[in-house]
Design a protein around this motif. Structure first.
Motif, PDB file in Angstrom:
ATOM      1  N   VAL A 176      43.969  39.279  49.515  1.00 35.67           N
ATOM      2  CA  VAL A 176      44.026  40.582  50.178  1.00 35.67           C
ATOM      3  C   VAL A 176      44.792  41.534  49.273  1.00 35.67           C
ATOM      4  O   VAL A 176      45.862  41.189  48.766  1.00 35.67           O
ATOM      5  N   GLY A 177      44.256  42.724  49.058  1.00 35.48           N
ATOM      6  CA  GLY A 177      44.972  43.680  48.223  1.00 35.48           C
ATOM      7  C   GLY A 177      44.324  45.043  48.235  1.00 35.48           C
ATOM      8  O   GLY A 177      43.755  45.471  49.241  1.00 35.48           O
ATOM      9  N   GLY A 178      44.393  45.710  47.074  1.00 33.09           N
ATOM     10  CA  GLY A 178      43.820  47.052  46.956  1.00 33.09           C
ATOM     11  C   GLY A 178      42.721  47.134  45.931  1.00 33.09           C
ATOM     12  O   GLY A 178      42.321  48.229  45.521  1.00 33.09           O
ATOM     13  N   ILE A 179      42.197  45.992  45.492  1.00 35.69           N
ATOM     14  CA  ILE A 179      41.297  45.932  44.332  1.00 35.69           C
ATOM     15  C   ILE A 179      39.836  45.947  44.764  1.00 35.69           C
ATOM     16  O   ILE A 179      39.383  45.091  45.523  1.00 35.69           O
ATOM     17  N   ASN A 180      39.092  46.933  44.265  1.00 36.37           N
ATOM     18  CA  ASN A 180      37.667  47.046  44.521  1.00 36.37           C
ATOM     19  C   ASN A 180      36.860  46.325  43.448  1.00 36.37           C
ATOM     20  O   ASN A 180      37.385  45.956  42.395  1.00 36.37           O
ATOM     21  N   ILE A 181      35.562  46.135  43.707  1.00 35.99           N
ATOM     22  CA  ILE A 181      34.683  45.436  42.772  1.00 35.99           C
ATOM     23  C   ILE A 181      33.968  46.464  41.903  1.00 35.99           C
ATOM     24  O   ILE A 181      32.859  46.941  42.204  1.00 35.99           O
ATOM     25  N   THR A 182      34.601  46.849  40.833  1.00 36.92           N
ATOM     26  CA  THR A 182      34.052  47.824  39.905  1.00 36.92           C
ATOM     27  C   THR A 182      34.858  47.785  38.619  1.00 36.92           C
ATOM     28  O   THR A 182      35.990  47.273  38.596  1.00 36.92           O
ATOM     29  N   ASN A 183      34.306  48.303  37.541  1.00 35.63           N
ATOM     30  CA  ASN A 183      34.937  48.212  36.221  1.00 35.63           C
ATOM     31  C   ASN A 183      36.338  48.795  36.176  1.00 35.63           C
ATOM     32  O   ASN A 183      37.183  48.340  35.396  1.00 35.63           O
ATOM     33  N   ARG A 184      36.598  49.813  36.975  1.00 37.67           N
ATOM     34  CA  ARG A 184      37.905  50.486  36.909  1.00 37.67           C
ATOM     35  C   ARG A 184      39.058  49.542  37.219  1.00 37.67           C
ATOM     36  O   ARG A 184      40.186  49.769  36.789  1.00 37.67           O
ATOM     37  N   TYR A 185      38.781  48.494  37.972  1.00 41.24           N
ATOM     38  CA  TYR A 185      39.827  47.556  38.386  1.00 41.24           C
ATOM     39  C   TYR A 185      39.833  46.292  37.527  1.00 41.24           C
ATOM     40  O   TYR A 185      40.608  45.378  37.767  1.00 41.24           O
ATOM     41  N   ASN A 186      38.981  46.278  36.508  1.00 41.68           N
ATOM     42  CA  ASN A 186      38.867  45.132  35.619  1.00 41.68           C
ATOM     43  C   ASN A 186      39.307  45.543  34.217  1.00 41.68           C
ATOM     44  O   ASN A 186      39.348  46.737  33.888  1.00 41.68           O
ATOM     45  N   ASP A 187      39.648  44.562  33.395  1.00 40.51           N
ATOM     46  CA  ASP A 187      39.974  44.846  31.996  1.00 40.51           C
ATOM     47  C   ASP A 187      38.684  44.829  31.196  1.00 40.51           C
ATOM     48  O   ASP A 187      38.090  43.776  30.952  1.00 40.51           O
ATOM     49  N   MET A 188      38.246  46.021  30.776  1.00 37.82           N
ATOM     50  CA  MET A 188      37.019  46.163  30.002  1.00 37.82           C
ATOM     51  C   MET A 188      37.377  46.483  28.552  1.00 37.82           C
ATOM     52  O   MET A 188      38.500  46.904  28.256  1.00 37.82           O
ATOM     53  N   PRO A 189      36.458  46.285  27.622  1.00 38.92           N
ATOM     54  CA  PRO A 189      36.750  46.587  26.207  1.00 38.92           C
ATOM     55  C   PRO A 189      37.230  48.026  26.029  1.00 38.92           C
ATOM     56  O   PRO A 189      36.531  48.974  26.379  1.00 38.92           O
ATOM     57  N   GLY A 190      38.448  48.168  25.533  1.00 36.71           N
ATOM     58  CA  GLY A 190      39.025  49.491  25.302  1.00 36.71           C
ATOM     59  C   GLY A 190      39.400  50.230  26.568  1.00 36.71           C
ATOM     60  O   GLY A 190      39.752  51.419  26.521  1.00 36.71           O
ATOM     61  N   GLN A 191      39.361  49.553  27.709  1.00 32.57           N
ATOM     62  CA  GLN A 191      39.648  50.202  28.982  1.00 32.57           C
ATOM     63  C   GLN A 191      40.400  49.252  29.909  1.00 32.57           C
ATOM     64  O   GLN A 191      39.806  48.488  30.660  1.00 32.57           O
ATOM     65  N   PRO A 192      41.732  49.263  29.847  1.00 28.55           N
ATOM     66  CA  PRO A 192      42.506  48.373  30.725  1.00 28.55           C
ATOM     67  C   PRO A 192      42.342  48.754  32.190  1.00 28.55           C
ATOM     68  O   PRO A 192      42.032  49.899  32.520  1.00 28.55           O
ATOM     69  N   ALA A 193      42.559  47.788  33.054  1.00 29.54           N
ATOM     70  CA  ALA A 193      42.377  48.001  34.497  1.00 29.54           C
ATOM     71  C   ALA A 193      43.422  48.945  35.059  1.00 29.54           C
ATOM     72  O   ALA A 193      44.545  49.055  34.551  1.00 29.54           O
ATOM     73  N   TRP A 194      43.048  49.641  36.123  1.00 24.11           N
ATOM     74  CA  TRP A 194      44.027  50.392  36.899  1.00 24.11           C
ATOM     75  C   TRP A 194      45.085  49.428  37.429  1.00 24.11           C
ATOM     76  O   TRP A 194      44.807  48.247  37.656  1.00 24.11           O
ATOM     77  N   LEU A 195      46.297  49.937  37.627  1.00 24.72           N
ATOM     78  CA  LEU A 195      47.362  49.085  38.138  1.00 24.72           C
ATOM     79  C   LEU A 195      47.146  48.829  39.630  1.00 24.72           C
ATOM     80  O   LEU A 195      47.157  49.750  40.448  1.00 24.72           O
ATOM     81  N   ASP A 196      46.948  47.560  39.958  1.00 18.90           N
ATOM     82  CA  ASP A 196      46.724  47.181  41.344  1.00 18.90           C
ATOM     83  C   ASP A 196      47.134  45.732  41.530  1.00 18.90           C
ATOM     84  O   ASP A 196      47.303  44.992  40.557  1.00 18.90           O
ATOM     85  N   PHE A 197      47.268  45.318  42.791  1.00 14.46           N
ATOM     86  CA  PHE A 197      47.731  43.970  43.101  1.00 14.46           C
ATOM     87  C   PHE A 197      46.993  43.406  44.303  1.00 14.46           C
ATOM     88  O   PHE A 197      46.442  44.138  45.124  1.00 14.46           O
TER      89      PHE A 197
END
Length: 394
Positions: free
Chosen positions: A132-153
């Protein structure tokens, strides 16, 4: 602690649970994939945003593989926030045997969407493990090449609370009147045997105005009313309403030290401008403000007195308090709470800037102050329209 006090404090909690804090990004999605791969009977996934980008497709493939081995998969997504999902993507999920549907609002057409939104970010596997948390299923919440994830838990929990969350998922999926029946999660008796030092008291907390549930709001109110020493809050859209501000002020007057970790960068600029308008009030009342700098902050955690915490989808504002369907978990375990608090302190030290009066005044001119004031007033109007309607229909 007296027996009466203990009974009151632990009301609604389950005792046999093993928990850990999970930071968003690759760590979260690796664990989510592991839960899906290991599931043997049932998977419930309820989320606000499910995108059909790289991250969404990876999770979808794992769910499809689970369905192919006869795991019953239920995917419930918000009808507004997940409109990005293409029809072909949805058809593929359904053809694979996944039970899929959108959570619907009160009123909807091509031109408007009005009603409560499913803000859950929840996964439960086999009524044994959950996150349970605040994390959605999309690239913004994942660590992508050259794009670290938004801060969430998120909170990973194994134990009795997973069974309760499974019941919630099933009833949310089924709706009324089917929700009144005994669910499959309740029929199966599952026992958990953890080491005494591993056990945490955990309870489910919900906000849902239709069901007259305001439990997450009450958890925050209890925190401010009963804190003895200090509170640390990490909040992505920190815009407490008047009731919350009065409760915060009473805590400060009792000598409670309050730290707020707020967004430095925000995906909702109007909210950030409005939030900064409140900084004067916060600082005037001795509340410490730290702005997160490395990326967009999206997490929602509050820790009280190094003893207990709440974590989930709930933002400290009136939309979460009165409009959206929110889900948090409260955890009472001093050792665990202290470890989470330590992580928040590390974020403050390494990834935030402290907002001093000098920093607040520098760079601020009449135009910027007007923008902040106007943003705050616009947000208040939006909140009023939401909360006025919902209060009339409670």
């Amino acid at each position: 602690m007296s027996a009466g006090k203990r009974k009151n404090v632990y009301y609604g909690y389950t005792q046999h649970n093993k928990v850990k804090l999970v930071r968003g990004g690759k760590t979260y999605f690796d664990l989510l994939l592991q839960m899906i791969h290991k599931a043997k009977d049932t998977i419930h996934l309820q989320v606000y945003i499910f995108d059909d980008d790289e991250t969404g497709k990876e999770i979808a493939e794992a769910l499809i593989a689970a369905a192919s081995r006869n795991v019953k998969v239920y995917l419930l997504v918000d009808g507004y926030a997940s409109q990005v999902m293409s029809k072909s993507f949805i058809r593929r999920l359904q053809h694979a045997g996944i039970h899929f549907r959108f959570f619907e609002p009160l009123f909807k057409s091509r031109y408007f969407y009005f009603g409560r939104r499913l803000h859950h970010k929840l996964v439960v596997a086999d009524a044994r493990v959950a996150m349970v948390g605040g994390i959605n299923i999309t690239n913004r919440y994942n660590d992508m090449p050259g794009q670290p994830a938004w801060l969430d838990f998120a909170l990973y929990a194994e134990g009795e609370i997973a069974r309760e969350l499974c019941v919630l998922c099933r009833k949310t999926w089924s709706g009324f009147p089917a929700a009144m029946k005994v669910t499959p999660c309740e029929k199966e008796q599952i026992s958990f045997n953890f080491k005494p030092e591993e056990n945490s008291w955990v309870r489910m907390r919900r906000n849902d105005w239709v069901r007259k549930k305001y439990e997450v709001s009450r958890s925050y109110e209890d925190m401010f009313r009963n804190a003895a020493s200090h509170i640390t809050i990490l909040s992505s859209y920190f815009l407490p309403g008047s009731v919350f501000r009065r409760t915060i002020l009473k805590a400060v007057k009792r000598g409670v030290r309050i730290k707020i970790i707020a967004a430095g960068l925000s995906d909702v600029k109007l909210a950030k401008y409005g939030e900064r308008y409140l900084y004067d009030w916060l600082m005037k009342n001795g509340i410490e403000i730290y702005e997160y700098q490395k990326n967009i902050l999206h997490g929602k955690i509050a820790v009280c007195d190094s003893e207990w915490l709440t974590i989930g989808s709930y933002n400290v504002n009136n939309i979460s308090a009165y409009a959206s369907i929110e889900l948090n978990l409260d955890v009472r375990n001093p050792g665990f709470a202290a470890s989470v608090e330590k992580k928040l302190e590390e974020i403050i030290t390494k990834e935030c800037i402290y907002i001093t009066e000098e920093r607040l005044r520098s760079g601020r001119n009449i135009f910027k102050r007007f923008i902040q004031w106007a943003s705050y007033e616009i947000i208040c109007i939006i909140f009023y329209l939401f909360t006025f309607y919902f209060k009339q229909h409670k």
